[in-house]
Design a protein around this motif. Structure first.
Motif, PDB file in Angstrom:
ATOM      1  N   ALA A 155      -5.852  19.801  -2.044  1.00 36.53           N
ATOM      2  CA  ALA A 155      -4.631  19.497  -2.814  1.00 36.53           C
ATOM      3  C   ALA A 155      -3.533  18.874  -1.957  1.00 36.53           C
ATOM      4  CB  ALA A 155      -4.106  20.767  -3.512  1.00 36.53           C
ATOM      5  N   ASP A 156      -3.940  18.060  -0.982  1.00 36.40           N
ATOM      6  CA  ASP A 156      -2.920  17.469  -0.113  1.00 36.40           C
ATOM      7  C   ASP A 156      -3.140  15.975   0.161  1.00 36.40           C
ATOM      8  OD1 ASP A 156      -5.131  17.566   1.533  1.00 36.40           O
ATOM      9  OD2 ASP A 156      -4.226  18.830   3.079  1.00 36.40           O
ATOM     10  N   HIS A 157      -4.127  15.369  -0.483  1.00 40.69           N
ATOM     11  CA  HIS A 157      -4.444  13.967  -0.167  1.00 40.69           C
ATOM     12  C   HIS A 157      -3.266  13.047  -0.474  1.00 40.69           C
ATOM     13  CE1 HIS A 157      -7.081  10.638   0.799  1.00 40.69           C
ATOM     14  NE2 HIS A 157      -6.808  10.051  -0.345  1.00 40.69           N
ATOM     15  N   GLY A 158      -2.674  13.218  -1.652  1.00 40.31           N
ATOM     16  CA  GLY A 158      -1.554  12.363  -2.020  1.00 40.31           C
ATOM     17  C   GLY A 158      -0.335  12.586  -1.148  1.00 40.31           C
ATOM     18  N   SER A 159       0.029  13.835  -0.941  1.00 38.16           N
ATOM     19  CA  SER A 159       1.223  14.139  -0.142  1.00 38.16           C
ATOM     20  C   SER A 159       1.028  13.727   1.311  1.00 38.16           C
ATOM     21  CB  SER A 159       1.563  15.632  -0.242  1.00 38.16           C
ATOM     22  OG  SER A 159       0.449  16.434   0.137  1.00 38.16           O
ATOM     23  N   ASN A 160      -0.168  13.956   1.845  1.00 41.82           N
ATOM     24  CA  ASN A 160      -0.438  13.567   3.234  1.00 41.82           C
ATOM     25  C   ASN A 160      -0.355  12.050   3.422  1.00 41.82           C
ATOM     26  OD1 ASN A 160      -0.794  16.083   4.359  1.00 41.82           O
ATOM     27  ND2 ASN A 160      -3.023  16.058   4.254  1.00 41.82           N
ATOM     28  N   LEU A 161      -1.011  11.312   2.519  1.00 40.89           N
ATOM     29  CA  LEU A 161      -1.018   9.855   2.653  1.00 40.89           C
ATOM     30  C   LEU A 161       0.370   9.265   2.407  1.00 40.89           C
ATOM     31  CD1 LEU A 161      -4.189   8.101   1.182  1.00 40.89           C
ATOM     32  CD2 LEU A 161      -3.273   8.020   3.507  1.00 40.89           C
ATOM     33  N   TYR A 171       0.830  -1.201   0.000  1.00 40.61           N
ATOM     34  CA  TYR A 171       0.000   0.000   0.000  1.00 40.61           C
ATOM     35  C   TYR A 171       0.866   1.254   0.000  1.00 40.61           C
ATOM     36  CZ  TYR A 171      -3.902   3.124   1.107  1.00 40.61           C
ATOM     37  OH  TYR A 171      -4.850   4.128   1.068  1.00 40.61           O
ATOM     38  N   ALA A 172       1.938   1.236   0.778  1.00 43.78           N
ATOM     39  CA  ALA A 172       2.857   2.375   0.793  1.00 43.78           C
ATOM     40  C   ALA A 172       3.457   2.601  -0.595  1.00 43.78           C
ATOM     41  CB  ALA A 172       3.958   2.152   1.818  1.00 43.78           C
ATOM     42  N   GLU A 173       3.797   1.500  -1.280  1.00 38.97           N
ATOM     43  CA  GLU A 173       4.348   1.613  -2.640  1.00 38.97           C
ATOM     44  C   GLU A 173       3.331   2.236  -3.589  1.00 38.97           C
ATOM     45  OE1 GLU A 173       7.131  -2.443  -2.361  1.00 38.97           O
ATOM     46  OE2 GLU A 173       5.338  -2.402  -3.631  1.00 38.97           O
ATOM     47  N   LEU A 174       2.095   1.756  -3.518  1.00 37.01           N
ATOM     48  CA  LEU A 174       1.053   2.250  -4.426  1.00 37.01           C
ATOM     49  C   LEU A 174       0.726   3.712  -4.162  1.00 37.01           C
ATOM     50  CD1 LEU A 174      -1.311  -0.854  -4.457  1.00 37.01           C
ATOM     51  CD2 LEU A 174      -0.040   0.058  -6.414  1.00 37.01           C
ATOM     52  N   ILE A 175       0.684   4.108  -2.899  1.00 37.33           N
ATOM     53  CA  ILE A 175       0.429   5.514  -2.577  1.00 37.33           C
ATOM     54  C   ILE A 175       1.558   6.390  -3.102  1.00 37.33           C
ATOM     55  CG2 ILE A 175       0.272   7.179  -0.689  1.00 37.33           C
ATOM     56  CD1 ILE A 175      -2.329   5.650  -1.205  1.00 37.33           C
ATOM     57  N   ALA A 176       2.799   5.916  -2.962  1.00 36.76           N
ATOM     58  CA  ALA A 176       3.937   6.682  -3.490  1.00 36.76           C
ATOM     59  C   ALA A 176       3.844   6.818  -5.009  1.00 36.76           C
ATOM     60  CB  ALA A 176       5.246   6.012  -3.091  1.00 36.76           C
ATOM     61  N   GLU A 177       3.465   5.727  -5.678  1.00 43.51           N
ATOM     62  CA  GLU A 177       3.342   5.747  -7.138  1.00 43.51           C
ATOM     63  C   GLU A 177       2.235   6.697  -7.598  1.00 43.51           C
ATOM     64  OE1 GLU A 177       2.694   1.727  -8.414  1.00 43.51           O
ATOM     65  OE2 GLU A 177       4.565   1.015  -7.500  1.00 43.51           O
ATOM     66  N   HIS A 178       1.164   6.796  -6.816  1.00 47.66           N
ATOM     67  CA  HIS A 178      -0.003   7.592  -7.212  1.00 47.66           C
ATOM     68  C   HIS A 178      -0.096   8.920  -6.460  1.00 47.66           C
ATOM     69  CE1 HIS A 178      -2.088   4.504  -9.705  1.00 47.66           C
ATOM     70  NE2 HIS A 178      -1.397   3.670  -8.948  1.00 47.66           N
ATOM     71  N   GLU A 179       0.974   9.300  -5.772  1.00 45.65           N
ATOM     72  CA  GLU A 179       0.919  10.514  -4.950  1.00 45.65           C
ATOM     73  C   GLU A 179       0.505  11.731  -5.762  1.00 45.65           C
ATOM     74  OE1 GLU A 179       3.805  13.436  -2.266  1.00 45.65           O
ATOM     75  OE2 GLU A 179       4.554  11.466  -2.887  1.00 45.65           O
ATOM     76  N   ARG A 180       1.148  11.921  -6.917  1.00 48.07           N
ATOM     77  CA  ARG A 180       0.838  13.100  -7.744  1.00 48.07           C
ATOM     78  C   ARG A 180      -0.614  13.076  -8.213  1.00 48.07           C
ATOM     79  NH1 ARG A 180       3.744  16.701 -11.103  1.00 48.07           N
ATOM     80  NH2 ARG A 180       5.693  15.635 -10.612  1.00 48.07           N
TER      81      ARG A 180
END
Length: 209
Positions: free
Chosen positions: A37-43, A16-25
Motif C-alpha cells: 500500500a505504498d507504491h503511489g506514495s513512494n513514487l 511523468y511526475a505529473e502523471l504519478i501525482a494524478e494517479h498516486e491514490r
C-alpha cells in the motif's frame, strides 16, 4: 522528429511526475490489494525529489536521467525505488555523452532500462510485475521504428502496448514480489508497477507530441 534533445527529456520527466501525482491514490489502492500500500506514495515522493534534483538547463540527456535515478534510489523505499532507479541509471549509461538522441537511441535507452529492471528484479513477462508492461512497450517501440514510424508515433504504440500489458496482469497469479505470497488471491487485481510503467510510456509519448 529527427532527434530528441535535453528539453524533451526534461519534459518527459516533468510529465511523468505529473502523471504519478494524478494517479498516486489509484496506485496506492492497487498496491493495498496485493502489496504494501505504498507504491503511489513512494513514487510520488520520489518523482518530486527527482524534479528537485534535475540539473540546470543545458545538461545532457544522460545527466538528466542519472539525476532522476539517484533521486529515486535515495528517496524511494520498497521495490519501486531500486527498480525504477536502476531503469533510469541504465538508460543514462546507454546514451552517455550524447547531446541529441536519434529515435534508435530512445529505443535503446528503454531497452537498457528494461534489462536493468529484469536483472534487478529477476522477473519475466507473466510474473505479474512491471515487466509485463515494460517488455511489450519496448518491443512495440522497436517494431514501430523498424516499420518506418516517426518516434512520436512509435512511442504512442509503446504506450498502448504498456497499457495492454498492464491489463494483462489482472488475471495473473503473481510469481514475484510481495503479491506472490497471496497465491490465487492476487488474481483479479492489476499489478501497480505495471500501471506506473504504462504512465511512464504515456509521459514519453506526450513529451514528444
Amino acid at each position: 522528429m529527427p532527434s530528441v534533445g535535453s528539453h524533451h527529456v526534461r519534459r518527459f520527466i516533468e510529465r511523468y511526475a505529473e502523471l504519478i501525482a494524478e494517479h498516486e491514490r489509484e496506485l496506492t489502492e492497487l498496491d493495498a490489494a496485493i502489496g504494501d500500500a505504498d507504491h503511489g506514495s513512494n513514487l510520488a515522493r520520489g518523482m518530486q525529489a527527482a524534479l528537485a534534483a534535475l540539473p540546470p538547463e543545458g545538461a545532457l540527456p544522460a545527466e538528466i536521467l542519472k539525476a532522476v535515478a539517484m533521486a529515486l534510489i535515495s528517496k524511494v523505499g520498497g521495490a519501486s525505488g531500486p527498480l525504477y532507479g536502476t531503469a533510469f541509471l541504465r538508460a543514462s549509461t546507454q546514451v552517455a555523452g550524447k547531446a541529441e538522441l536519434r529515435p534508435e537511441d530512445v529505443a535503446e535507452l528503454f531497452a537498457a532500462a528494461l534489462k536493468g529492471i529484469q536483472e534487478r528484479g529477476k522477473a519475466e513477462v507473466g510474473d505479474k510485475t512491471m515487466v509485463d508492461a515494460f517488455a511489450p512497450a519496448v518491443e512495440a517501440l522497436k517494431a514501430s521504428l523498424v516499420a518506418g514510424a516517426e518516434l512520436a508515433e512509435a512511442l504512442s504504440e509503446a504506450w498502448k502496448a504498456a497499457q495492454a500489458g498492464s491489463d494483462a496482469t489482472i488475471p495473473l497469479i503473481a510469481r514475484k514480489g510481495r503479491a506472490s505470497y497471496l497465491g490465487e488471491r492476487a488474481q483479479g487485481h492489476r499489478d501497480p508497477g505495471s500501471l506506473s510503467t504504462a504512465l511512464l510510456f504515456q509521459a514519453a509519448a506526450e513529451a514528444l507530441r
